[in-house]
Write an enzyme that holds these catalytic residues in place. Structure first.
Site, mmCIF file in Angstrom:
data_model
loop_
_atom_site.group_PDB
_atom_site.id
_atom_site.type_symbol
_atom_site.label_atom_id
_atom_site.label_comp_id
_atom_site.label_asym_id
_atom_site.label_seq_id
_atom_site.Cartn_x
_atom_site.Cartn_y
_atom_site.Cartn_z
ATOM 1 N N GLN A 50 -4.634 -2.343 9.900
ATOM 2 C CA GLN A 50 -4.542 -3.633 9.226
ATOM 3 C C GLN A 50 -5.041 -4.755 10.130
ATOM 4 O OE1 GLN A 50 -3.463 -4.139 5.974
ATOM 5 N NE2 GLN A 50 -4.052 -6.275 6.233
ATOM 6 N N ASP A 110 -11.075 2.185 4.584
ATOM 7 C CA ASP A 110 -11.526 0.798 4.417
ATOM 8 C C ASP A 110 -13.035 0.707 4.229
ATOM 9 O OD1 ASP A 110 -9.506 -1.012 4.193
ATOM 10 O OD2 ASP A 110 -9.301 -1.403 6.330
ATOM 11 N N LYS A 141 0.833 -1.209 0.000
ATOM 12 C CA LYS A 141 0.000 0.000 0.000
ATOM 13 C C LYS A 141 0.866 1.256 0.000
ATOM 14 C CE LYS A 141 -3.682 -2.541 2.287
ATOM 15 N NZ LYS A 141 -4.241 -2.998 3.567
#
Length: 290
Positions: A100, A121, A56
């Site tokens: 994460q 997200d 990312k």
């Protein structure tokens, strides 16, 4: 019955295309003195999670986004993680961020602490609620990545019968909601590992999205010839004494389907593409750019 050789739904290629498109949008923001920034919080040293976070940040560098990486030890407490989340909420250089998963901690508590306007997200309870209500908000990256992968390969969605196998919050449930919006207009059947006669449901589908986390769950005899089959499953199995990643779709499905997404290389890169898109769109919204 003639054997169909499936076309590949190439997520890697689409990721590259979307990065190129986003470079122009990031450049337009730079002209206004705005540099969007992605933040990540990684707890522990799980190799898979570390790889995803690293990818990312590499993506950010390639399109001109800044990035903020906060790596915490596996021994971190919930309060310590929440402290970092609050710091990123308050950091003006951080346009959006994610924690994460898995962290080994209370994931719902962590998600609830994230500023919903910075939730790249798209999994904050408020943003999932807005999805149900049909209001514009950051969308979950993997489900919207599935839709974008289909669109970019001209797979018909409007009017299609879609079977989503999986009922998780990350993929299955939000994907069903996205596909039934007026912009997609699919008819969705939500299945799962408890579905009676799953094979019969899948055989009727024009599009199958397997996201149950059961290796080889969808096999060739379950698939309608010419259907699009997308593999979102991620499991670990032992082959020749080694632990390897396995998807939910068996290899022989490619002999029947019209389109298949490889795993890896299909939906995974699209999740990264949609994450970048969410960061840029949040910055554009803040700048008053439609």
């Amino acid at each position: 019955m003639a054997v169909v050789t499936a076309q590949i739904l190439d997520g890697k290629a689409i990721l590259a295309t979307i990065k190129e498109e986003l470079r122009g949008r990031v450049a337009a923001l730079a002209e206004r003195g705005i540099t969007p920034g992605l933040g990540t919080v990684l707890v522990g040293d799980d190799p898979g999670s570390a790889w995803y976070v690293g990818a990312k940040h590499k993506d950010c560098a390639e399109i001109g986004l800044s990035s903020i990486r906060r790596d915490l030890p596996a021994t971190s407490t919930l309060d310590e993680v929440l402290h970092v989340v609050r710091e990123l909420n308050a950091d003006p250089a951080c346009t959006g961020f994610l924690v994460q998963q898995p962290t080994g901690l209370d994931e719902n508590r962590i998600l609830a602490e994230v500023d919903p306007t910075k939730d790249v997200d798209g999994l904050h309870p408020m943003n999932l609620g807005w999805l149900v209500l049909g209001k514009d908000a950051p969308l979950p990256c993997t489900p919207v990545g599935v839709v974008e992968l289909l669109r970019r390969h001209d797979v018909p969605i409007a009017g299609a019968r879609v079977v989503v196998v999986g009922r998780g919050i990350t993929v299955g449930r939000p994907l069903s909601l996205i596909l039934t919006r007026r912009s997609e207009n699919a008819t969705v059947v939500q299945c799962h590992t408890g579905t009676v006669d799953l094979a019969a449901e899948v055989r009727r589908a024009d599009i199958v999205v397997a996201a149950a986390g059961v290796p080889g769950l969808v096999t060739a005899d379950m698939v309608k010839p010419g259907a699009a089959v997308l593999d979102v499953g991620v499991s670990r199995v032992v082959e020749d004494g080694k632990s390897v990643i396995a998807g939910d779709v068996a290899a022989d499905v490619a002999e029947v389907a019209g389109w298949v997404s490889p795993n890896p290389g299909g939906v995974g890169p699209m999740t990264r593409a949609m994450l970048l898109t969410n960061v840029v769109e949040i910055a554009e919204k803040q700048a008053g750019i439609r």
